[in-house]
Write a protein that holds these residues in place. Structure first.
Motif, PDB file in Angstrom:
ATOM      1  N   LEU A 189     -36.937 -16.307  -0.435  1.00  0.00           N
ATOM      2  CA  LEU A 189     -36.056 -15.630   0.517  1.00  0.00           C
ATOM      3  C   LEU A 189     -34.603 -16.002   0.305  1.00  0.00           C
ATOM      4  CD1 LEU A 189     -38.366 -15.830   3.613  1.00  0.00           C
ATOM      5  CD2 LEU A 189     -37.350 -13.731   2.740  1.00  0.00           C
ATOM      6  N   LYS A 190     -33.745 -15.016   0.549  1.00  0.00           N
ATOM      7  CA  LYS A 190     -32.312 -15.173   0.389  1.00  0.00           C
ATOM      8  C   LYS A 190     -31.625 -14.917   1.724  1.00  0.00           C
ATOM      9  CE  LYS A 190     -32.651 -13.161  -4.261  1.00  0.00           C
ATOM     10  NZ  LYS A 190     -32.160 -12.069  -5.155  1.00  0.00           N
ATOM     11  N   PRO A 191     -30.426 -15.456   1.923  1.00  0.00           N
ATOM     12  CA  PRO A 191     -29.707 -15.178   3.180  1.00  0.00           C
ATOM     13  C   PRO A 191     -29.535 -13.686   3.437  1.00  0.00           C
ATOM     14  CG  PRO A 191     -28.682 -17.003   2.047  1.00  0.00           C
ATOM     15  CD  PRO A 191     -29.730 -16.471   1.124  1.00  0.00           C
ATOM     16  N   GLU A 192     -29.409 -12.904   2.389  1.00  0.00           N
ATOM     17  CA  GLU A 192     -29.238 -11.449   2.576  1.00  0.00           C
ATOM     18  C   GLU A 192     -30.511 -10.754   3.021  1.00  0.00           C
ATOM     19  OE1 GLU A 192     -28.387 -13.259  -0.128  1.00  0.00           O
ATOM     20  OE2 GLU A 192     -28.729 -12.133  -1.984  1.00  0.00           O
ATOM     21  N   ASP A 193     -31.623 -11.480   3.076  1.00  0.00           N
ATOM     22  CA  ASP A 193     -32.860 -10.926   3.629  1.00  0.00           C
ATOM     23  C   ASP A 193     -32.895 -11.025   5.156  1.00  0.00           C
ATOM     24  OD1 ASP A 193     -34.588 -12.412   0.863  1.00  0.00           O
ATOM     25  OD2 ASP A 193     -34.086 -10.295   1.108  1.00  0.00           O
ATOM     26  N   THR A 194     -31.912 -11.687   5.727  1.00  0.00           N
ATOM     27  CA  THR A 194     -31.852 -11.817   7.179  1.00  0.00           C
ATOM     28  C   THR A 194     -31.742 -10.444   7.838  1.00  0.00           C
ATOM     29  OG1 THR A 194     -30.857 -14.015   7.105  1.00  0.00           O
ATOM     30  CG2 THR A 194     -30.480 -12.704   9.101  1.00  0.00           C
ATOM     31  N   ALA A 195     -32.672 -10.166   8.744  1.00  0.00           N
ATOM     32  CA  ALA A 195     -32.716  -8.855   9.397  1.00  0.00           C
ATOM     33  C   ALA A 195     -33.857  -8.848  10.405  1.00  0.00           C
ATOM     34  CB  ALA A 195     -32.942  -7.748   8.370  1.00  0.00           C
ATOM     35  N   VAL A 196     -33.883  -7.795  11.200  1.00  0.00           N
ATOM     36  CA  VAL A 196     -35.069  -7.494  12.006  1.00  0.00           C
ATOM     37  C   VAL A 196     -35.979  -6.627  11.133  1.00  0.00           C
ATOM     38  CG1 VAL A 196     -35.982  -6.433  14.083  1.00  0.00           C
ATOM     39  CG2 VAL A 196     -33.790  -7.639  14.154  1.00  0.00           C
ATOM     40  N   TYR A 197     -37.208  -7.029  11.011  1.00  0.00           N
ATOM     41  CA  TYR A 197     -38.173  -6.317  10.170  1.00  0.00           C
ATOM     42  C   TYR A 197     -39.092  -5.483  11.054  1.00  0.00           C
ATOM     43  CZ  TYR A 197     -36.696  -8.773   6.003  1.00  0.00           C
ATOM     44  OH  TYR A 197     -35.947  -9.235   4.934  1.00  0.00           O
ATOM     45  N   TYR A 198     -39.238  -4.215  10.675  1.00  0.00           N
ATOM     46  CA  TYR A 198     -40.027  -3.272  11.449  1.00  0.00           C
ATOM     47  C   TYR A 198     -41.209  -2.757  10.640  1.00  0.00           C
ATOM     48  CZ  TYR A 198     -35.905  -2.993  14.465  1.00  0.00           C
ATOM     49  OH  TYR A 198     -34.861  -3.288  15.310  1.00  0.00           O
ATOM     50  N   CYS A 199     -42.336  -2.656  11.309  1.00  0.00           N
ATOM     51  CA  CYS A 199     -43.518  -2.044  10.733  1.00  0.00           C
ATOM     52  C   CYS A 199     -43.469  -0.541  10.999  1.00  0.00           C
ATOM     53  CB  CYS A 199     -44.759  -2.666  11.384  1.00  0.00           C
ATOM     54  SG  CYS A 199     -46.330  -2.034  10.801  1.00  0.00           S
ATOM     55  N   ASN A 200     -43.972   0.224  10.054  1.00  0.00           N
ATOM     56  CA  ASN A 200     -43.929   1.692  10.171  1.00  0.00           C
ATOM     57  C   ASN A 200     -45.242   2.285   9.692  1.00  0.00           C
ATOM     58  OD1 ASN A 200     -43.444   4.233   8.194  1.00  0.00           O
ATOM     59  ND2 ASN A 200     -42.226   4.462  10.059  1.00  0.00           N
ATOM     60  N   ILE A 201     -45.679   3.337  10.390  1.00  0.00           N
ATOM     61  CA  ILE A 201     -46.818   4.101   9.910  1.00  0.00           C
ATOM     62  C   ILE A 201     -46.507   5.585  10.075  1.00  0.00           C
ATOM     63  CG2 ILE A 201     -48.024   3.995  12.152  1.00  0.00           C
ATOM     64  CD1 ILE A 201     -50.665   3.975  10.564  1.00  0.00           C
ATOM     65  N   GLY A 202     -46.853   6.356   9.068  1.00  0.00           N
ATOM     66  CA  GLY A 202     -46.650   7.795   9.115  1.00  0.00           C
ATOM     67  C   GLY A 202     -47.977   8.489   9.361  1.00  0.00           C
ATOM     68  N   ILE A 203     -48.040   9.281  10.428  1.00  0.00           N
ATOM     69  CA  ILE A 203     -49.253  10.036  10.747  1.00  0.00           C
ATOM     70  C   ILE A 203     -48.840  11.491  10.918  1.00  0.00           C
ATOM     71  CG2 ILE A 203     -51.167  10.340  12.351  1.00  0.00           C
ATOM     72  CD1 ILE A 203     -50.901   7.400  13.100  1.00  0.00           C
ATOM     73  N   GLY A 204     -49.276  12.307   9.977  1.00  0.00           N
ATOM     74  CA  GLY A 204     -48.837  13.702  10.006  1.00  0.00           C
ATOM     75  C   GLY A 204     -47.329  13.778   9.837  1.00  0.00           C
ATOM     76  N   GLY A 243     -40.250  -4.817  16.139  1.00  0.00           N
ATOM     77  CA  GLY A 243     -39.490  -5.613  15.192  1.00  0.00           C
ATOM     78  C   GLY A 243     -39.704  -7.104  15.363  1.00  0.00           C
ATOM     79  N   THR A 244     -39.499  -7.835  14.274  1.00  0.00           N
ATOM     80  CA  THR A 244     -39.560  -9.292  14.296  1.00  0.00           C
ATOM     81  C   THR A 244     -38.383  -9.830  13.484  1.00  0.00           C
ATOM     82  OG1 THR A 244     -40.984 -11.226  13.886  1.00  0.00           O
ATOM     83  CG2 THR A 244     -41.126  -9.451  12.278  1.00  0.00           C
ATOM     84  N   GLN A 245     -37.703 -10.815  14.045  1.00  0.00           N
ATOM     85  CA  GLN A 245     -36.480 -11.348  13.433  1.00  0.00           C
ATOM     86  C   GLN A 245     -36.817 -12.320  12.313  1.00  0.00           C
ATOM     87  OE1 GLN A 245     -33.015 -10.774  14.221  1.00  0.00           O
ATOM     88  NE2 GLN A 245     -32.762 -11.920  12.312  1.00  0.00           N
ATOM     89  N   VAL A 246     -36.170 -12.108  11.187  1.00  0.00           N
ATOM     90  CA  VAL A 246     -36.238 -13.036  10.068  1.00  0.00           C
ATOM     91  C   VAL A 246     -34.827 -13.525   9.789  1.00  0.00           C
ATOM     92  CG1 VAL A 246     -36.690 -13.289   7.597  1.00  0.00           C
ATOM     93  CG2 VAL A 246     -38.287 -12.001   9.035  1.00  0.00           C
ATOM     94  N   THR A 247     -34.643 -14.834   9.813  1.00  0.00           N
ATOM     95  CA  THR A 247     -33.337 -15.419   9.557  1.00  0.00           C
ATOM     96  C   THR A 247     -33.474 -16.424   8.419  1.00  0.00           C
ATOM     97  OG1 THR A 247     -32.700 -15.184  11.880  1.00  0.00           O
ATOM     98  CG2 THR A 247     -31.390 -16.679  10.516  1.00  0.00           C
TER      99      THR A 247
END
Length: 115
Positions: free
Chosen positions: A85-100, A108-112
């Motif tokens: 991991l790098k400092p530039e990876d710091t962000a809120v990470y979101y899961c996504n699913i596409g249905i139709g 979201g979950t915070q990664v620092t």
């Protein structure tokens, strides 16, 4: 109703690792692609990785070789293993699913990542 719940974020030093998890509930089919996006402060949400039903994956260039996405269709789970991991990876990470034609998002979950 589809719900996505992320977990596993936290504070880590540069070079460290984290594993994010996303639990999906509702009418979920194993054929639906699932993915991860992230949003850093002051920036737009950006694509990180996606996995299709049969396991094919695609990654953003910025994480290729460091992050690995996987899924457990029996459990309706998707994971993101993040290494080096790098400092530039710091962000809120979101899961996504596409249905139709619809996209669903978790909260979201915070990664620092500290330098």
């Amino acid at each position: 109703q589809v719900q996505l719940v992320e977990s596993g974020g936290g504070l880590v030093q540069a070079g460290g690792s984290l594993r994010l998890s996303c639990a999906a509930s509702g009418t979920i089919f194993s054929s639906n692609p699932m993915g991860w996006y992230r949003q850093a402060p002051g920036k737009q949400r950006e694509f990180v990785a996606r996995i299709r039903s049969l396991g094919s994956t695609i990654y953003a260039d910025s994480v290729k070789g460091r992050f690995t996405i996987s899924r457990d269709n029996a459990k309706n789970m998707v994971y993101l293993q993040m290494n080096s991991l790098k400092p530039e990876d710091t962000a809120v990470y979101y899961c996504n699913i596409g249905i139709g034609l619809n996209d669903y998002w978790g909260q979201g979950t915070q990664v620092t990542v500290s330098s």
